[in-house]
Design a protein around this motif. Structure first.
Motif, PDB file in Angstrom:
ATOM      1  N   LEU A 239      13.399   3.137 -23.588  1.00  0.00           N
ATOM      2  CA  LEU A 239      12.558   1.958 -23.820  1.00  0.00           C
ATOM      3  C   LEU A 239      12.007   1.420 -22.504  1.00  0.00           C
ATOM      4  CD1 LEU A 239      11.535  -0.129 -25.896  1.00  0.00           C
ATOM      5  CD2 LEU A 239      13.605  -1.446 -25.446  1.00  0.00           C
ATOM      6  N   MET A 240      12.851   1.373 -21.469  1.00  0.00           N
ATOM      7  CA  MET A 240      12.384   0.901 -20.167  1.00  0.00           C
ATOM      8  C   MET A 240      11.280   1.798 -19.613  1.00  0.00           C
ATOM      9  SD  MET A 240      15.367  -0.670 -17.778  1.00  0.00           S
ATOM     10  CE  MET A 240      14.101  -1.148 -16.605  1.00  0.00           C
ATOM     11  N   ALA A 241      11.489   3.116 -19.733  1.00  0.00           N
ATOM     12  CA  ALA A 241      10.500   4.053 -19.216  1.00  0.00           C
ATOM     13  C   ALA A 241       9.178   3.926 -19.964  1.00  0.00           C
ATOM     14  CB  ALA A 241      11.034   5.476 -19.320  1.00  0.00           C
ATOM     15  N   LYS A 242       9.248   3.641 -21.245  1.00  0.00           N
ATOM     16  CA  LYS A 242       8.036   3.539 -22.068  1.00  0.00           C
ATOM     17  C   LYS A 242       7.237   2.285 -21.746  1.00  0.00           C
ATOM     18  CE  LYS A 242       6.564   3.369 -26.920  1.00  0.00           C
ATOM     19  NZ  LYS A 242       7.024   3.384 -28.344  1.00  0.00           N
ATOM     20  N   THR A 243       7.948   1.145 -21.575  1.00  0.00           N
ATOM     21  CA  THR A 243       7.243  -0.127 -21.387  1.00  0.00           C
ATOM     22  C   THR A 243       7.024  -0.477 -19.920  1.00  0.00           C
ATOM     23  OG1 THR A 243       9.274  -1.459 -21.369  1.00  0.00           O
ATOM     24  CG2 THR A 243       8.289  -0.971 -23.518  1.00  0.00           C
ATOM     25  N   GLY A 244       7.954  -0.055 -19.051  1.00  0.00           N
ATOM     26  CA  GLY A 244       7.879  -0.430 -17.645  1.00  0.00           C
ATOM     27  C   GLY A 244       8.242  -1.874 -17.378  1.00  0.00           C
ATOM     28  N   HIS A 245       8.727  -2.594 -18.408  1.00  0.00           N
ATOM     29  CA  HIS A 245       9.030  -4.015 -18.234  1.00  0.00           C
ATOM     30  C   HIS A 245      10.328  -4.201 -17.451  1.00  0.00           C
ATOM     31  CE1 HIS A 245       5.774  -5.023 -20.771  1.00  0.00           C
ATOM     32  NE2 HIS A 245       6.372  -4.865 -21.945  1.00  0.00           N
ATOM     33  N   PRO A 246      10.373  -5.176 -16.539  1.00  0.00           N
ATOM     34  CA  PRO A 246      11.652  -5.605 -15.991  1.00  0.00           C
ATOM     35  C   PRO A 246      12.543  -6.148 -17.124  1.00  0.00           C
ATOM     36  CG  PRO A 246       9.823  -6.500 -14.720  1.00  0.00           C
ATOM     37  CD  PRO A 246       9.234  -5.918 -15.976  1.00  0.00           C
ATOM     38  N   VAL A 247      13.839  -6.145 -16.891  1.00  0.00           N
ATOM     39  CA  VAL A 247      14.797  -6.594 -17.891  1.00  0.00           C
ATOM     40  C   VAL A 247      15.658  -7.696 -17.286  1.00  0.00           C
ATOM     41  CG1 VAL A 247      16.747  -5.935 -19.358  1.00  0.00           C
ATOM     42  CG2 VAL A 247      14.850  -4.339 -19.017  1.00  0.00           C
ATOM     43  N   LEU A 248      15.781  -8.819 -17.966  1.00  0.00           N
ATOM     44  CA  LEU A 248      16.618  -9.913 -17.494  1.00  0.00           C
ATOM     45  C   LEU A 248      18.086  -9.545 -17.687  1.00  0.00           C
ATOM     46  CD1 LEU A 248      16.325 -12.811 -16.333  1.00  0.00           C
ATOM     47  CD2 LEU A 248      16.644 -13.641 -18.674  1.00  0.00           C
ATOM     48  N   ALA A 249      18.904  -9.770 -16.654  1.00  0.00           N
ATOM     49  CA  ALA A 249      20.318  -9.388 -16.698  1.00  0.00           C
ATOM     50  C   ALA A 249      21.113 -10.354 -15.826  1.00  0.00           C
ATOM     51  CB  ALA A 249      20.483  -7.944 -16.211  1.00  0.00           C
ATOM     52  N   VAL A 250      22.357  -9.980 -15.505  1.00  0.00           N
ATOM     53  CA  VAL A 250      23.178 -10.740 -14.565  1.00  0.00           C
ATOM     54  C   VAL A 250      23.514  -9.827 -13.386  1.00  0.00           C
ATOM     55  CG1 VAL A 250      24.135 -12.354 -16.243  1.00  0.00           C
ATOM     56  CG2 VAL A 250      25.274 -10.167 -15.874  1.00  0.00           C
ATOM     57  N   VAL A 251      23.955 -10.438 -12.284  1.00  0.00           N
ATOM     58  CA  VAL A 251      24.053  -9.677 -11.038  1.00  0.00           C
ATOM     59  C   VAL A 251      25.050  -8.523 -11.106  1.00  0.00           C
ATOM     60  CG1 VAL A 251      23.268 -11.519  -9.517  1.00  0.00           C
ATOM     61  CG2 VAL A 251      25.689 -11.382 -10.127  1.00  0.00           C
ATOM     62  N   GLY A 252      26.085  -8.638 -11.916  1.00  0.00           N
ATOM     63  CA  GLY A 252      27.082  -7.581 -11.952  1.00  0.00           C
ATOM     64  C   GLY A 252      26.737  -6.420 -12.851  1.00  0.00           C
ATOM     65  N   PHE A 253      25.588  -6.487 -13.524  1.00  0.00           N
ATOM     66  CA  PHE A 253      25.248  -5.431 -14.479  1.00  0.00           C
ATOM     67  C   PHE A 253      24.926  -4.146 -13.721  1.00  0.00           C
ATOM     68  CE2 PHE A 253      23.075  -3.223 -17.866  1.00  0.00           C
ATOM     69  CZ  PHE A 253      23.753  -3.667 -18.998  1.00  0.00           C
ATOM     70  N   PRO A 254      25.534  -3.025 -14.116  1.00  0.00           N
ATOM     71  CA  PRO A 254      25.297  -1.779 -13.372  1.00  0.00           C
ATOM     72  C   PRO A 254      23.888  -1.245 -13.596  1.00  0.00           C
ATOM     73  CG  PRO A 254      26.643  -1.360 -15.322  1.00  0.00           C
ATOM     74  CD  PRO A 254      26.494  -2.850 -15.223  1.00  0.00           C
ATOM     75  N   ALA A 255      23.306  -0.706 -12.535  1.00  0.00           N
ATOM     76  CA  ALA A 255      21.982  -0.117 -12.645  1.00  0.00           C
ATOM     77  C   ALA A 255      22.044   1.174 -13.458  1.00  0.00           C
ATOM     78  CB  ALA A 255      21.409   0.165 -11.259  1.00  0.00           C
TER      79      ALA A 255
END
Length: 323
Positions: A239-255
């Protein structure tokens, strides 16, 4: 319905799970058993009671009149058994939803609770979203979870209790090729004109989407429209690759592969995290969970706010100090 001489509580748990899910696969997943074993247990209960409890077709499962009659009785029997075991130090496992394996706050609280109460069984679930977990807690299928309590519907909050645990700094997940990915931190102003994914349309996480709306208001940042729910890391990456949108998360979330996680700054937005449980729940493992949360909050200063830290006014009910 004929009167049986005895009924195995395990069979009643199988029946209740299917009756509440009306789906054998989901009920088996919930009980952590094979679907074939669950079907055998239900058939055995029907044999023991001498009646059909479910109408089964290739498309749906429905309760029979005898099934409808049994459900409240089975729930009372199972609750009585849980109360009896708890009274003699043999409490059932406490079911705790951590929302996602990538979220560290709940996991750390759970690990500390297990160390504080080694004789208690605390079982993790990963169902994603406090609103979804709240409905499960109220229904008695889950005991505790973590998330933004103020973001719940008032009707849900009325049936739950909570303990503030952390003001967690927020971040943004970016595709590696995104122009902002080269920065060490991303000022909120740099997201102006961007469309950011914040779970819009996910019925389990409206409290998170609402938090994003409050954060983005007046900053020129758009929330991405609802998209098909991505279940699992592979689908989320697609989904990220398709839309290219940034995603809101928290600092500890693994990349995820092909992405970077960057903290948000100017101001530092904070996600309010509470430990949430069903009102009236008494369980020794819940006591351990609450104690673990309180200790970590104090040791780590989780409820202190950094200078200029942002939090919605509706969530800022603790009156806590800044660093």
């Amino acid at each position: 319905m004929p009167s049986p001489s005895s009924v195995d509580p395990r069979l009643l748990r199988a029946f209740v799970a299917v009756a509440e899910e009306l789906h054998f696969t989901r009920a088996a997943t919930r009980l952590y058993i094979a679907q074939q074993a669950l079907s055998r247990d239900v058939r055995r209960l029907e044999r023991d009671l001498g009646t059909e409890l479910f109408l089964r077709t290739t498309r749906q499962v429905a309760l029979t009149p005898d099934g409808e009659r049994l459900l409240p009785l089975a729930r009372r029997v199972l609750q009585a058994q849980d109360d009896l075991l708890a009274a003699f130090g043999q409490a059932r496992p406490l079911l705790v939803d951590l929302n996602s394996p990538g979220l560290g706050t709940g996991r750390r609280v759970l690990e500390r609770a297990r160390a504080l109460a080694p004789d208690c069984e605390l079982m993790a679930r990963y169902e994603s979203g406090l609103t979804g977990a709240a409905a499960e807690m109220i229904a008695g299928r889950l005991d505790a979870s973590f998330g933004r309590f103020a973001g719940l519907d008032p009707a849900l909050r009325a049936a739950l209790d909570h303990q503030p645990v952390r003001h967690e700094p927020m971040a943004v997940i970016l595709p590696e090729a995104h122009p902002l990915a080269a920065r060490e931190a991303v000022p909120l102003a740099a997201l102006a004109g961007e469309t950011v994914y914040a779970g819009a349309g996910n019925p389990r996480t409206p409290e998170w989407t609402d938090l994003a709306g409050l954060l983005f208001e007046g900053r020129g940042i758009r929330i991405a429209p609802p998209a098909p729910l991505a279940v699992g890391e592979e689908e989320f990456q697609r989904l990220m690759a398709k839309t290219g949108h940034p995603v809101l998360a928290v600092v500890g979330f693994p990349a995820l592969p092909g992405t970077v996680v960057r903290p948000l700054v100017d101001p530092v937005p904070l996600s309010p995290v509470s430990l949430v449980w069903r009102r009236g729940l008494a369980h020794p493992a819940l006591d351990a969970l609450r104690s673990a949360a309180a200790r970590l909050t104090a040791e780590e200063g989780w409820l202190r706010r950094p200078p200029g830290g942002w939090i919605p006014a509706v969530d800022d009910v603790t009156g806590l100090s800044h660093d």
